[in-house]
Write an enzyme that holds these catalytic residues in place. Sequence first.
Site, PDB file in Angstrom:
ATOM      1  N   GLN A  16       0.862  -1.181   0.000  1.00 61.25           N
ATOM      2  CA  GLN A  16       0.000   0.000   0.000  1.00 61.25           C
ATOM      3  C   GLN A  16       0.900   1.233   0.000  1.00 61.25           C
ATOM      4  O   GLN A  16       1.711   1.426   0.894  1.00 61.25           O
ATOM      5  CB  GLN A  16      -0.897  -0.007   1.239  1.00 61.25           C
ATOM      6  CG  GLN A  16      -1.663   1.275   1.497  1.00 61.25           C
ATOM      7  CD  GLN A  16      -2.638   1.621   0.402  1.00 61.25           C
ATOM      8  OE1 GLN A  16      -2.570   2.710  -0.164  1.00 61.25           O
ATOM      9  NE2 GLN A  16      -3.550   0.689   0.097  1.00 61.25           N
ATOM     10  N   TYR A  17       0.748   2.097  -1.017  1.00 59.89           N
ATOM     11  CA  TYR A  17       1.595   3.292  -1.089  1.00 59.89           C
ATOM     12  C   TYR A  17       1.210   4.318  -0.029  1.00 59.89           C
ATOM     13  O   TYR A  17       2.075   4.881   0.628  1.00 59.89           O
ATOM     14  CB  TYR A  17       1.507   3.931  -2.465  1.00 59.89           C
ATOM     15  CG  TYR A  17       2.214   3.167  -3.558  1.00 59.89           C
ATOM     16  CD1 TYR A  17       2.874   1.972  -3.304  1.00 59.89           C
ATOM     17  CD2 TYR A  17       2.221   3.644  -4.863  1.00 59.89           C
ATOM     18  CE1 TYR A  17       3.516   1.281  -4.310  1.00 59.89           C
ATOM     19  CE2 TYR A  17       2.863   2.959  -5.883  1.00 59.89           C
ATOM     20  CZ  TYR A  17       3.504   1.775  -5.604  1.00 59.89           C
ATOM     21  OH  TYR A  17       4.140   1.086  -6.607  1.00 59.89           O
ATOM     22  N   ASP A  18      -0.067   4.573   0.097  1.00 57.22           N
ATOM     23  CA  ASP A  18      -0.502   5.562   1.092  1.00 57.22           C
ATOM     24  C   ASP A  18      -2.016   5.488   1.224  1.00 57.22           C
ATOM     25  O   ASP A  18      -2.745   5.746   0.266  1.00 57.22           O
ATOM     26  CB  ASP A  18      -0.093   6.982   0.692  1.00 57.22           C
ATOM     27  CG  ASP A  18      -0.139   7.949   1.859  1.00 57.22           C
ATOM     28  OD1 ASP A  18      -1.159   7.957   2.579  1.00 57.22           O
ATOM     29  OD2 ASP A  18       0.827   8.703   2.061  1.00 57.22           O
TER      30      ASP A  18
END
Length: 493
Positions: A289-291
């Site tokens: 998950q990037y953000d």
Amino acid sequence: MATIFSACSASTFLSPTIFHNKGLSFITKVPPLQLKKPLHAKSLTSLETDISLSPAVKTFWQWLQKEGVVSNKTPVKPGVVPEGLGLVAVKDISRNEVVLQVPKRLWINPDAVAASEIGSLCSDLKPWLSVALFLIRERSRDDSVWKSYFGVLPQETDSTIYWSEEELLELQGTQLLNTTLSIKEYVKNEFLKLEKEIVLPNKKLFPNPITLDDFFWAFGILRSRAFSRLRNQNLVIIPLADLINHSARVTTEDHAYEVKGAAGLFSWDYLFSLRSPLSLKAGDQVYIQYDLNKSNAELALDYGFIEPNADRNAYTLTLQISESDPFFDDKIDIAESNGFGETVYFDIFFNRPLPPGLLTYLRLVALGGTDAFLLESLFRNSIWGHLELPVSHDNEELLCRVVREACKSALAGYHTTIEEDNKLKETNLDSRLAIAVGVREGEKKVLQQIDETFKEKELELDRLQYYQERRLKDLGLCGEAGEIIGGDLEKFF
């Protein structure tokens, strides 16, 4: 900033504006290596015989083997995936199992810059500028430690900073367009300053010309590929780890660690250790998950993609206390005492409640007329609590009207309707047009949601309990139905 609010205090206080860059933070997570044309996923068994992989990827893997980063026991290998290039499991992988570790000597961060030939020149620069300059210089050097790594980095992604003028026209009316143009201007100005003060006076260290395109390449790499949340590391690029793509299925960001461990046969070093947040079967792609908190517009700006998840759609409202407000000093003092300032940004997401503090701040900025007594020093320690509830019919009506007018004005700025965007989404769009359609449709839906929320508040105005009624009840002078029981009320106000 357009004036859209004028009342007793003549306060400009609400304007739909660009996404605030908050100092242009570069502490984002690892993005994918984006290719414009999606390809089918393919599990890897042997890099040498896999014709789907480019020679650059194979050379990069050989470099990692030579550096002791990967071996036959490494549970992942690069593979061609729908996002372009990613990491694929070569065996079943359990949740939280370590999938890769990269020693600190291969990280690209301010420490690497400081230890290089240009370290002294960069000591007074912002960290991102020094690392950007380092990336450009190292990419041009045949003897760079990271030469093989640069070979697999993209020249550009679908980030909006790389879009043509024609492509940007599809973002007409969006906050993303304003943000993109502002950042491009900012980066250009930083480049011109860096060129004048560092690059041109030191041609021996920078024998190859550096162009604005080079600088935008480095900026995009940092914006999209830098890791954060490592100990004492706010700007670090990790070769190999940045091949891992993003998935909305991953709902945790707790997957990267800095640990002390073996960095080779006879050496120990700090290692970047990444664990798989999902259980995987052999052949599955590894995702992170990037953000969790980025909106679709921010994902488009940083990484060059958006999610179909409507909850990622957002719109930023900017509230401002105008210097022309007769109560400017008092309001600023109250705002700052409660963690706010003269200008405040509120990100409103689709299908989520209004953010904390929004209504309170609106009431403060709209405060005036007969309600101004609340600004007196007598109420200074309690006014924020009073503003968390409706102050008066006029105050509440005013803020509702202004917010709704702002939404209508913003909606009029788009060149398509939601219905037209929906029809376009049913066609075969290229990746950048798909991003533009998704972002502008998402912003419009959030604006409609905001408008509807404040329309409902307008309909409730006559049923709300305001400050004076609450005060009378506290004094026992008002019944539950709002009727005044009696007494000389003037002394209480």
